[in-house]
Motif scaffolding. Structure first.
Motif, mmCIF file in Angstrom:
data_model
loop_
_atom_site.group_PDB
_atom_site.id
_atom_site.type_symbol
_atom_site.label_atom_id
_atom_site.label_comp_id
_atom_site.label_asym_id
_atom_site.label_seq_id
_atom_site.Cartn_x
_atom_site.Cartn_y
_atom_site.Cartn_z
ATOM 1 N N UNK A 88 36.745 8.470 16.700
ATOM 2 C CA UNK A 88 36.505 9.253 17.913
ATOM 3 C C UNK A 88 35.317 10.160 17.631
ATOM 4 N N UNK A 89 34.285 10.109 18.486
ATOM 5 C CA UNK A 89 33.064 10.868 18.212
ATOM 6 C C UNK A 89 32.403 11.362 19.496
ATOM 7 N N UNK A 90 31.643 12.433 19.352
ATOM 8 C CA UNK A 90 30.773 12.921 20.413
ATOM 9 C C UNK A 90 29.458 12.160 20.307
ATOM 10 N N UNK A 91 29.060 11.495 21.365
ATOM 11 C CA UNK A 91 27.827 10.722 21.354
ATOM 12 C C UNK A 91 26.622 11.627 21.585
ATOM 13 N N UNK A 92 25.494 11.244 20.965
ATOM 14 C CA UNK A 92 24.235 11.927 21.231
ATOM 15 C C UNK A 92 24.056 13.212 20.439
ATOM 16 N N UNK A 93 22.988 13.921 20.787
ATOM 17 C CA UNK A 93 22.640 15.151 20.089
ATOM 18 C C UNK A 93 23.503 16.314 20.573
ATOM 19 N N UNK A 94 23.843 17.179 19.637
ATOM 20 C CA UNK A 94 24.549 18.414 19.945
ATOM 21 C C UNK A 94 23.670 19.563 19.459
ATOM 22 N N UNK A 95 23.152 20.383 20.350
ATOM 23 C CA UNK A 95 22.210 21.428 19.940
ATOM 24 C C UNK A 95 22.776 22.331 18.848
ATOM 25 N N UNK A 96 21.978 22.502 17.793
ATOM 26 C CA UNK A 96 22.353 23.408 16.727
ATOM 27 C C UNK A 96 23.323 22.857 15.712
ATOM 28 N N UNK A 97 23.827 21.625 15.895
ATOM 29 C CA UNK A 97 24.810 21.056 14.975
ATOM 30 C C UNK A 97 24.485 19.591 14.742
ATOM 31 N N UNK A 98 23.340 19.298 14.135
ATOM 32 C CA UNK A 98 22.906 17.908 13.966
ATOM 33 C C UNK A 98 22.969 17.438 12.533
ATOM 34 N N UNK A 99 23.418 18.290 11.618
ATOM 35 C CA UNK A 99 23.449 17.911 10.212
ATOM 36 C C UNK A 99 24.849 18.080 9.648
ATOM 37 N N UNK A 100 25.192 17.346 8.576
ATOM 38 C CA UNK A 100 26.511 17.508 7.966
ATOM 39 C C UNK A 100 26.601 18.827 7.214
ATOM 40 N N UNK A 101 27.801 19.301 6.936
ATOM 41 C CA UNK A 101 27.942 20.504 6.117
ATOM 42 C C UNK A 101 27.282 20.310 4.756
ATOM 43 N N UNK A 102 26.744 21.355 4.145
ATOM 44 C CA UNK A 102 26.080 21.218 2.840
ATOM 45 C C UNK A 102 27.016 20.615 1.800
ATOM 46 N N UNK A 103 26.502 19.662 1.053
ATOM 47 C CA UNK A 103 27.294 19.038 -0.002
ATOM 48 C C UNK A 103 28.214 17.934 0.453
ATOM 49 N N UNK A 104 28.350 17.715 1.767
ATOM 50 C CA UNK A 104 29.268 16.688 2.255
ATOM 51 C C UNK A 104 28.712 15.303 1.963
ATOM 52 N N UNK A 105 29.559 14.425 1.452
ATOM 53 C CA UNK A 105 29.150 13.059 1.151
ATOM 54 C C UNK A 105 30.193 12.095 1.704
ATOM 55 N N UNK A 106 29.741 10.919 2.083
ATOM 56 C CA UNK A 106 30.641 9.876 2.580
ATOM 57 C C UNK A 106 31.078 9.045 1.383
ATOM 58 N N UNK A 107 32.375 8.998 1.123
ATOM 59 C CA UNK A 107 32.897 8.333 -0.065
ATOM 60 C C UNK A 107 33.698 7.106 0.341
ATOM 61 N N UNK A 108 33.358 5.954 -0.245
ATOM 62 C CA UNK A 108 34.121 4.726 -0.070
ATOM 63 C C UNK A 108 34.604 4.289 -1.446
ATOM 64 N N UNK A 109 35.906 4.116 -1.599
ATOM 65 C CA UNK A 109 36.480 3.691 -2.875
ATOM 66 C C UNK A 109 36.841 2.216 -2.810
ATOM 67 N N UNK A 110 36.636 1.520 -3.921
ATOM 68 C CA UNK A 110 37.087 0.136 -4.073
ATOM 69 C C UNK A 110 38.268 0.152 -5.025
ATOM 70 N N UNK A 111 39.456 -0.099 -4.466
ATOM 71 C CA UNK A 111 40.700 0.115 -5.192
ATOM 72 C C UNK A 111 41.643 -1.031 -4.910
ATOM 73 N N UNK A 112 42.047 -1.739 -5.951
ATOM 74 C CA UNK A 112 42.877 -2.941 -5.817
ATOM 75 C C UNK A 112 42.218 -3.934 -4.858
ATOM 76 N N UNK A 113 40.901 -4.062 -5.010
ATOM 77 C CA UNK A 113 40.123 -5.031 -4.231
ATOM 78 C C UNK A 113 40.241 -4.786 -2.724
ATOM 79 N N UNK A 114 40.260 -3.515 -2.354
ATOM 80 C CA UNK A 114 40.220 -3.087 -0.965
ATOM 81 C C UNK A 114 39.294 -1.882 -0.864
ATOM 82 N N UNK A 115 38.651 -1.732 0.308
ATOM 83 C CA UNK A 115 37.872 -0.527 0.579
ATOM 84 C C UNK A 115 38.789 0.527 1.178
ATOM 85 N N UNK A 116 38.663 1.748 0.684
ATOM 86 C CA UNK A 116 39.416 2.875 1.216
ATOM 87 C C UNK A 116 38.455 4.034 1.458
#
Length: 272
Positions: free
Chosen positions: A114-142
């Motif tokens: 669920x997401x807000x589409x398009x630009x949102x004034x003043x809030x276009x970047x992720x929080x500092x240090x935030x990273x998207x993490x994908x784990x490969x565990x028992x041959x599945x993506x989590x």
């Protein structure tokens, strides 16, 4: 709500208040229903393969704005699960043996972004240090489905003692192909012009996950109970979208009011 960047969902809940007028925008072929996921304990990473330094930080979710609570429901009979043939790799023992993109429990639908589409004034970047993490565990993506702000680093963890590769696709276009030795961590940079990135492993072809790129950090994935919560979106009128990998999208026009709560729900319907 605090954002823990080493968790498997990266950006925290954020928020709106909304006009609950949903419609069906797109449809995609229905796929298999899910069963309850197996309980999996990630293998620890060795000391010589730490996550990037910033990934150890935490960040606060945006404050102010309005708050939205909602539920994603599924109407009709969910599609039957499809069996997975896991192959002969002993490191895959304990993995789920059914393909389950349509995960329904008590009429509630999980893994909907669920997401807000398009630009949102003043809030276009992720929080500092935030990273998207994908784990490969028992041959599945989590996790199977999560969001990311466009340009945000994608951290790929291999918690298995076997070789994987992560091929990122936007439709039929290959974006990257990262080889991952056992118990290693690497980083990939998703492009800035793609919407949905599908992750695949050529070595274990049943492995699939999705990262939905967004120009703003206002998104969240519905849980097993279909619930989602968004907080802190600045006042304004936006399009709120619910995306599912096989069922398509639903949208609602939403108006955010400072300090107010609202409920907006989405319904997906079984293919006839």
């Amino acid at each position: 709500m605090k954002l823990r960047t080493l968790g498997l969902t990266v950006l925290g809940a954020v928020g709106l208040s909304a006009l609950p007028a949903c419609k069906k925008d797109e449809a995609a072929p229905a796929a298999a229903q899910a069963t309850a996921p197996a309980s999996i304990k990630a293998a620890p990473l060795p000391a010589d393969t730490p996550l990037p330094k910033d990934a150890e930080e935490t960040a606060e979710a945006p404050t102010g704005g309005g708050t939205l609570h909602g539920v994603v429901t599924f109407k009709g009979k969910p599609p039957a699960p499809m069996p997975i043939i896991p192959g002969t790799d002993p490191n895959c023992d304990g993995m789920e043996l059914e393909e389950q993109p349509v995960r329904v429990k008590d009429g509630k639908l999980a893994n909907v972004l669920v997401r807000v589409r398009g630009e949102v004034p003043g809030q276009s970047t992720p929080p500092p240090g935030a990273m998207v993490v994908v784990d490969q565990n028992r041959c599945q993506y989590l996790p199977r489905v999560q969001g990311a702000v466009i340009g945000q680093p994608l951290v790929l963890m291999n918690s298995d003692q076997t070789l994987h590769n992560v091929r990122g696709m936007a439709g039929s276009k290959q974006l990257f192909n990262v080889t991952q030795p056992p118990l290693k961590t690497k980083e990939a940079q998703p492009p800035k012009d793609s919407d949905v990135v599908r992750l695949k492993c050529d070595i274990h072809p049943w492995m699939t996950a999705f990262v939905v790129l967004n120009p703003n950090p206002y998104f969240v994935t519905s849980g097993e109970d279909g619930a989602f919560s968004l907080r802190g979106v600045p006042p304004g009128t936006y399009t709120l979208e619910a995306w599912h990998e096989t069922l398509g999208t639903r949208t609602a026009q939403v108006t955010v009011k400072e300090g107010q709560d609202a409920e907006v729900s989405f319904e997906f319907v079984a293919a006839k």
